[in-house]
Design a protein around this motif. Structure first.
Motif, mmCIF file in Angstrom:
data_model
loop_
_atom_site.group_PDB
_atom_site.id
_atom_site.type_symbol
_atom_site.label_atom_id
_atom_site.label_comp_id
_atom_site.label_asym_id
_atom_site.label_seq_id
_atom_site.Cartn_x
_atom_site.Cartn_y
_atom_site.Cartn_z
ATOM 1 N N SER A 28 105.987 -15.450 75.973
ATOM 2 C CA SER A 28 106.266 -14.447 77.041
ATOM 3 C C SER A 28 107.550 -14.770 77.635
ATOM 4 C CB SER A 28 105.215 -14.617 77.963
ATOM 5 O OG SER A 28 105.216 -13.957 79.122
ATOM 6 N N ILE A 29 108.126 -13.512 77.721
ATOM 7 C CA ILE A 29 109.646 -13.809 78.016
ATOM 8 C C ILE A 29 109.993 -14.036 79.708
ATOM 9 C CG2 ILE A 29 110.046 -11.228 78.824
ATOM 10 C CD1 ILE A 29 112.950 -11.803 77.608
ATOM 11 N N VAL A 52 110.584 -2.157 84.969
ATOM 12 C CA VAL A 52 111.127 -4.485 85.298
ATOM 13 C C VAL A 52 110.136 -4.035 86.086
ATOM 14 C CG1 VAL A 52 112.685 -4.807 86.543
ATOM 15 C CG2 VAL A 52 113.532 -3.122 84.256
ATOM 16 N N ARG A 106 104.044 6.100 79.855
ATOM 17 C CA ARG A 106 103.953 5.156 78.660
ATOM 18 C C ARG A 106 104.046 3.884 78.793
ATOM 19 N NH1 ARG A 106 109.070 5.614 74.121
ATOM 20 N NH2 ARG A 106 108.224 3.820 72.478
ATOM 21 N N VAL A 123 113.704 -4.690 81.164
ATOM 22 C CA VAL A 123 112.704 -5.655 81.362
ATOM 23 C C VAL A 123 113.050 -6.803 80.858
ATOM 24 C CG1 VAL A 123 110.812 -6.665 80.756
ATOM 25 C CG2 VAL A 123 110.520 -3.812 81.334
ATOM 26 N N ARG A 176 108.586 -12.345 74.152
ATOM 27 C CA ARG A 176 108.092 -10.804 73.766
ATOM 28 C C ARG A 176 107.975 -11.049 75.351
ATOM 29 N NH1 ARG A 176 102.549 -11.680 75.416
ATOM 30 N NH2 ARG A 176 102.411 -13.725 74.696
ATOM 31 N N ILE A 177 107.471 -9.419 75.392
ATOM 32 C CA ILE A 177 107.306 -8.637 76.445
ATOM 33 C C ILE A 177 105.711 -8.732 76.070
ATOM 34 C CG2 ILE A 177 107.087 -6.387 77.966
ATOM 35 C CD1 ILE A 177 110.200 -5.896 76.770
ATOM 36 N N PRO A 178 104.612 -9.209 77.211
ATOM 37 C CA PRO A 178 103.231 -8.984 76.784
ATOM 38 C C PRO A 178 102.846 -7.560 77.342
ATOM 39 C CG PRO A 178 104.095 -10.467 78.592
ATOM 40 C CD PRO A 178 105.228 -10.153 78.332
ATOM 41 N N MET A 179 102.526 -6.975 75.865
ATOM 42 C CA MET A 179 102.101 -5.340 76.222
ATOM 43 C C MET A 179 100.309 -5.026 76.030
ATOM 44 S SD MET A 179 104.684 -3.235 75.147
ATOM 45 C CE MET A 179 106.361 -3.848 73.601
ATOM 46 N N ALA A 180 100.170 -4.075 76.713
ATOM 47 C CA ALA A 180 98.926 -3.623 76.430
ATOM 48 C C ALA A 180 98.585 -3.801 74.827
ATOM 49 C CB ALA A 180 98.153 -3.001 77.454
ATOM 50 N N THR A 181 96.944 -4.260 74.516
ATOM 51 C CA THR A 181 96.677 -3.525 73.197
ATOM 52 C C THR A 181 96.499 -2.134 72.909
ATOM 53 O OG1 THR A 181 93.996 -3.940 73.689
ATOM 54 C CG2 THR A 181 95.691 -5.692 72.627
ATOM 55 N N GLY A 182 96.620 -1.990 71.528
ATOM 56 C CA GLY A 182 96.159 -0.707 71.419
ATOM 57 C C GLY A 182 97.913 0.636 71.394
ATOM 58 N N VAL A 183 98.310 -0.395 72.065
ATOM 59 C CA VAL A 183 100.469 0.799 72.793
ATOM 60 C C VAL A 183 101.870 0.130 72.396
ATOM 61 C CG1 VAL A 183 101.915 1.408 74.740
ATOM 62 C CG2 VAL A 183 98.981 0.282 75.279
ATOM 63 N N ASP A 184 101.947 1.467 71.336
ATOM 64 C CA ASP A 184 103.199 0.691 70.395
ATOM 65 C C ASP A 184 104.209 0.354 71.817
ATOM 66 O OD1 ASP A 184 102.397 4.208 71.282
ATOM 67 O OD2 ASP A 184 102.609 4.218 69.125
ATOM 68 N N SER A 185 105.277 0.276 70.848
ATOM 69 C CA SER A 185 106.494 -0.616 71.464
ATOM 70 C C SER A 185 106.938 0.483 72.743
ATOM 71 C CB SER A 185 107.562 -1.419 70.532
ATOM 72 O OG SER A 185 107.364 -0.308 70.242
ATOM 73 N N LEU A 186 107.677 -0.609 73.851
ATOM 74 C CA LEU A 186 108.391 0.221 74.402
ATOM 75 C C LEU A 186 109.376 1.651 73.603
ATOM 76 C CD1 LEU A 186 108.192 -2.164 77.090
ATOM 77 C CD2 LEU A 186 107.540 0.081 77.645
ATOM 78 N N HIS A 245 99.823 8.947 76.299
ATOM 79 C CA HIS A 245 99.311 8.046 77.581
ATOM 80 C C HIS A 245 99.161 8.387 78.512
ATOM 81 C CE1 HIS A 245 99.685 4.830 74.204
ATOM 82 N NE2 HIS A 245 101.212 4.656 74.339
ATOM 83 N N ALA A 257 100.745 2.447 80.929
ATOM 84 C CA ALA A 257 99.915 2.066 79.869
ATOM 85 C C ALA A 257 100.299 0.706 78.715
ATOM 86 C CB ALA A 257 100.013 3.016 78.282
ATOM 87 N N ALA A 258 101.757 0.442 78.550
ATOM 88 C CA ALA A 258 101.916 -0.775 77.557
ATOM 89 C C ALA A 258 102.375 -1.959 78.365
ATOM 90 C CB ALA A 258 103.686 0.000 77.207
#
Lengths: 270, 270
Positions: free
Chosen positions: B207-208, A260, A138, B260, B242-252, A169, A141-142
């Motif tokens: 971006s954090i 992390v 997971r 993180v 924000r923590i940069p995240m892949a598109t289409g993925v729910d939050s961590l 994921h 993926a994120a």
């Protein structure tokens, strides 16, 4: 368009794929069992439908199948509709999530090709806990990890509990088992142009944020919580990096440490 | 030196603190219950003994009490020794970990003082899942967070399951409930010289890693997985990161996102 077929009898052979999921010996998602991929719940079933794994069928209560109507429109497999009690009797436990889908496994990608086109790849040694493995996928993926390579003694990412904890994921992050001797097989990553960075709590390792890996092509080598990486794996890495930690605290959970680390090697600005 | 007292009768009133832990109405670790702090297992019991919480007693099988002999040497409380069946009957379930300890709650630190001497503090809104809260405390302890302030709708960090998932680190990371109106009470943090940075998945947040917070004195504002922070809390922060995240993925998961973020605001070189 999936055909919706009502099932009244929990012994109906058409739902044999779903039978007795808690019985380890017959559990179809175990290696040595039938090796099926099982998705539970609307969100994860949707990810299975969107994945490369060939869906065999669905089994759900009417309300959950209705939620999946759009997803089922493009799918030519049976969708079995049953009430919660019939499902519980067949499956062996009461399903809060109300819908399951099964798929066959698909061929794994070639590890060399996976590494060749990856910017960040995770390489796991001894991550043998299904929930930790699912959580790691997971997080991968994120946080934009391009693939996962499994070294020795890892759990099966497609085991039902891993799939669930990963929120599906594991079905979209490509993974493969590293071939050949361990840790010699890490050469495959170097040949693909990746730097191999081993994550360790050792005090003499470089702080991961200061290691200059942000934005680099990197293979992050991760071991199980507790024992960590073997000395052989640590010695085979190009770099040893650590997450700075407070004194007197056990290591982080492996999936959390991975998150992390994945973030630390991502480009600073996205 | 703790006195070791054998207990044969599961109804012995001397172990009333441990009775029926699964029965919500009588569960002593619930607010409205007796409000005791319960530690399970050798590692967490040891952290309870080392914490500011006044230990009332221990209850364990002989082998686990023997493992704790050094810790008990400096402790003037009863240690009740029972076999696994007697413990299970009193407690209401079989304890894999074989030892429990109970303590009274201790006064919370003053939030202003906690903020005043902190470099990094976590401020939580609506983190109402006990396991997520426990995991967050574990990550806070590992990654050098100096304290946690609880805003509205947070779970009780001293609930038994939080204590267990935190591996006892809720007993060593100071925490307090923020007083007054929310989110106006965030002024207390600014008065203490901390920058208030809200973590959000919003695409227009900074971006954090690029926000220049590494090594700064900062209060990280975190909301629950799913709903996230309320608009009011977001608006009251000095910065949105924000923590940069892949598109289409729910939050961590919130505890993972917190890890993180805690790492991202730690000094780059430690």
């Amino acid at each position: 368009m999936a055909t919706i077929t009502p099932i009244q009898d929990p012994d109906d052979p058409r739902i044999d794929d779903y039978r007795d999921l808690t019985n380890a010996d017959r559990r179809p998602d175990r290696p040595g069992g039938r090796g099926l991929v099982i998705a539970e719940g609307v969100v994860v079933v949707r990810r299975l439908i969107d994945s490369p794994y060939p869906v065999r069928s669905l089994l759900g209560v009417p309300r959950r199948l209705a939620e999946l109507a759009d997803d089922l429109a493009g799918l030519d497999v049976p969708a079995y509709e049953a009430d919660a009690d019939t499902m519980a009797t067949a499956v062996g436990f009461h399903l809060n999530r109300g819908v399951l889908a099964v798929a066959d496994r698909a061929p794994a990608p070639d590890p060399g090709e996976l590494a060749g086109c990856a910017r960040v790849i995770a390489v796991l040694e001894g991550v043998n806990d299904h929930e930790n493995l699912g959580a790691l996928f997971r997080n991968a993926a994120a946080l934009g990890v391009d693939g996962v390579l499994l070294g020795p003694r890892c759990a099966d990412p497609l085991y039902r509990r891993s799939v669930r904890v990963s929120m599906g994921h594991v079905l979209r992050v490509p993974f493969a088992t590293l071939p050949g001797d361990w840790p010699g097989s890490l050469d495959l990553l170097r040949d693909a142009g990746l730097r191999v960075a081993a994550l360790t709590p050792a005090a003499d390792a470089e702080s991961i944020s200061a290691a200059g890996l942000s934005g680099c092509r990197v293979a992050l080598l991760l071991g199980a919580e507790g024992p960590g990486l073997t000395p052989e794996a640590l010695a085979a890495a190009d770099r040893r990096v650590r997450i700075p930690m407070a004194t007197g605290v056990d290591s982080l959970n492996v999936a959390t440490a991975a998150a992390v680390a994945f973030h630390a090697v991502s480009p600073a600005v996205i």
